[in-house]
Each structure stands twice: as C-alpha cells, then as structure tokens.
Design a protein around this motif. Structure first.
Motif, PDB file in Angstrom:
ATOM      1  N   GLY A   1       5.690  76.134  33.312  1.00 11.54           N
ATOM      2  CA  GLY A   1       5.606  75.058  32.873  1.00 11.54           C
ATOM      3  C   GLY A   1       6.566  74.661  31.622  1.00 11.54           C
ATOM      4  O   GLY A   1       7.050  75.475  31.101  1.00 11.54           O
ATOM      5  N   GLY A   2       6.555  73.246  31.403  1.00 13.78           N
ATOM      6  CA  GLY A   2       7.290  72.925  30.348  1.00 13.78           C
ATOM      7  C   GLY A   2       7.342  71.393  30.131  1.00 13.78           C
ATOM      8  O   GLY A   2       6.906  70.710  30.798  1.00 13.78           O
ATOM      9  N   VAL A   3       8.473  71.100  29.042  1.00 12.16           N
ATOM     10  CA  VAL A   3       8.708  69.677  29.109  1.00 12.16           C
ATOM     11  C   VAL A   3      10.082  69.460  28.576  1.00 12.16           C
ATOM     12  O   VAL A   3      10.599  70.391  28.181  1.00 12.16           O
ATOM     13  N   HIS A   4      10.681  68.451  29.181  1.00 17.54           N
ATOM     14  CA  HIS A   4      12.149  68.107  28.963  1.00 17.54           C
ATOM     15  C   HIS A   4      12.311  66.780  28.562  1.00 17.54           C
ATOM     16  O   HIS A   4      11.730  65.680  29.165  1.00 17.54           O
ATOM     17  N   GLY A   5      13.124  66.647  27.582  1.00 21.31           N
ATOM     18  CA  GLY A   5      13.546  65.026  27.231  1.00 21.31           C
ATOM     19  C   GLY A   5      12.728  64.621  26.002  1.00 21.31           C
ATOM     20  O   GLY A   5      12.804  63.577  25.562  1.00 21.31           O
ATOM     21  N   TRP A   6      11.744  65.677  25.408  1.00 23.99           N
ATOM     22  CA  TRP A   6      11.103  65.297  24.047  1.00 23.99           C
ATOM     23  C   TRP A   6      11.482  65.525  23.105  1.00 23.99           C
ATOM     24  O   TRP A   6      12.184  66.656  22.845  1.00 23.99           O
ATOM     25  N   ASN A   7      11.583  64.867  21.940  1.00 24.05           N
ATOM     26  CA  ASN A   7      11.931  65.413  20.640  1.00 24.05           C
ATOM     27  C   ASN A   7      11.012  66.340  20.112  1.00 24.05           C
ATOM     28  O   ASN A   7       9.862  66.441  20.618  1.00 24.05           O
TER      29      ASN A   7
END
Length: 229
Positions: free
Chosen positions: A121-127
């Motif tokens: 899992g993960g997150v893309h596009g967040w600062n």
C-alpha cells in the motif's frame, strides 16, 4: 444454485463535476463481468455535479446509476454487497475488484477495507506534511481505540449489505470521522474485517476538502469514540 453477487457502488460527491463522469466510465469499462449499480450520493454540490449525473443517467440508464442524498444512499442499494469509494479517482477501479472481491470470497469477511499502511500500500501525490498528518491521525487512533485495522480514515471499503445496515445505524459522525467510527463500531460488534493494500493517488481535478476544521472534527470524533466504544 449459488446466488450471483451484486455490488452497489456508493460514490459520495461534493463538487466533483470534473471527476464523476470519468469514474463512472472507468467503472463500466473495467467491471463488464460484474453485476453492479452505481449510487451517486451528492451533498448539494454547487458546481453542477448533479447535472452531470443526470446526463450520465440518460446515457447508462437510471437502473444502473442512482442519484440520491447521503442518508438515503443505502436505501437504494439493491446489491448484497456495498462498495464505498471516492469520486476523485484516488481509488482506481482496475485494482479493487481483483483485491477486495478475492479477499472477501477467500475469507468470508463481513468487511474488506483498503489500507495505505501495509506492504503493497502507499500514497502518491501528497506532500510530507499531509503524509505526516494522515499517518499521525491513524497512529493516534490505533493507540487509543485498538480497532484492529491499520487504516481507519481510508474511504475504500466493501461491506456485506446487512453488516453495513447494522453498523451505520449506530453511527452519528459525519465527514472524515464517519469512516473511523464505522470501522471502530464494526470491530466492537465482532464483525470479521480484512484488509487489502491500496495505493492512494491524490486527486487530479478539484481541491481536497481536508482543512483545519476537518482536523478539529477528527479530534472531537476520536474523543467521542474513546468514551462511547
């Protein structure tokens, strides 16, 4: 003869005029072999979202796309499973059928919830600040509430309809806190919850609804759940 599953896909919207047509198109494109309906739950968007949905109903049929207010969304669901996903393309429809359907059929889970915080899992596009805020919110909730899942604020979930009806009847929260309360109360009721890794992609069109007021409401909701669950 085994009953074929039907999935009611609930898509909450607020000012998603630029996204709703695309997410509907992708659902129809990638779920051709799945029996489903889309229930668009609009919170009075002033940007013309509801007008776009009306056009989509004409294109795909009112039996496949239902437009309603949030509190009535579940009443319109005719499937035996309910999927809740964002309209902003942060949950890609290519992946969730393969993961959540399979996980549910393999385990018999009452709820399958997507998580950004396990392997895969993960997150893309967040600062960095938003990543820290989200991660910190989940760690705090984990420490205080012990819900048994790694991602309380994620909004991609698959429910058995009967389970969703039971859990939602005891929830009082709205907004971001609603997702957390749902999973905590489901855990307290003893429902079987499984997780699947998801990659959350930040929206391309429109702006995030997360702000200072939402963070304050989250902390209030966390305190409420600590006392009442």
């Amino acid at each position: 003869m085994e009953q074929k599953n039907k999935y009611s896909i609930i898509v909450p919207t607020y000012n998603e005029r630029l996204n709703i047509a695309l997410i509907v198109y992708l659902i129809f494109k990638h779920l051709r072999d799945v029996d489903f309906e889309i229930i668009v739950v609009d919170d009075g968007s002033p940007d013309g979202t509801q007008e776009v949905v009306k056009q989509l109903q004409k294109l795909y049929g009112e039996d496949r796309i239902v437009r309603t207010a949030y509190i009535h969304g579940l009443k319109h669901a005719s499937g035996n499973f309910v999927v809740i996903m964002d309209a902003d393309l942060s949950h890609h429809v290519i992946f969730w059928p393969m993961t959540s359907y399979r996980k549910q059929s393999e385990t018999g889970a009452s709820i399958v919830t997507g998580t950004r915080y396990v392997k895969g899992g993960g997150v893309h596009g967040w600062n960095l600040m938003r990543k820290l805020t989200s991660r910190g919110a989940n760690v705090l909730a984990q420490t205080l509430l012990w819900p048994g899942v790694s991602d309380l604020t994620g909004s991609f979930r698959l429910y058995k309809k009967s389970v969703l009806e039971d859990v939602i009847s005891s929830c009082v929260s709205k907004g971001y806190v609603f997702q957390m309360e749902m999973i905590v109360r489901a855990s307290r009721k003893g429902y079987h919850i499984e997780e699947v890794p998801i990659t959350f992609v930040d929206r391309v069109f429109g702006s995030s609804k997360l702000g200072g007021s939402e963070i304050i409401e989250y902390l209030k909701g966390l305190s409420y759940l600590l006392v009442t669950t």
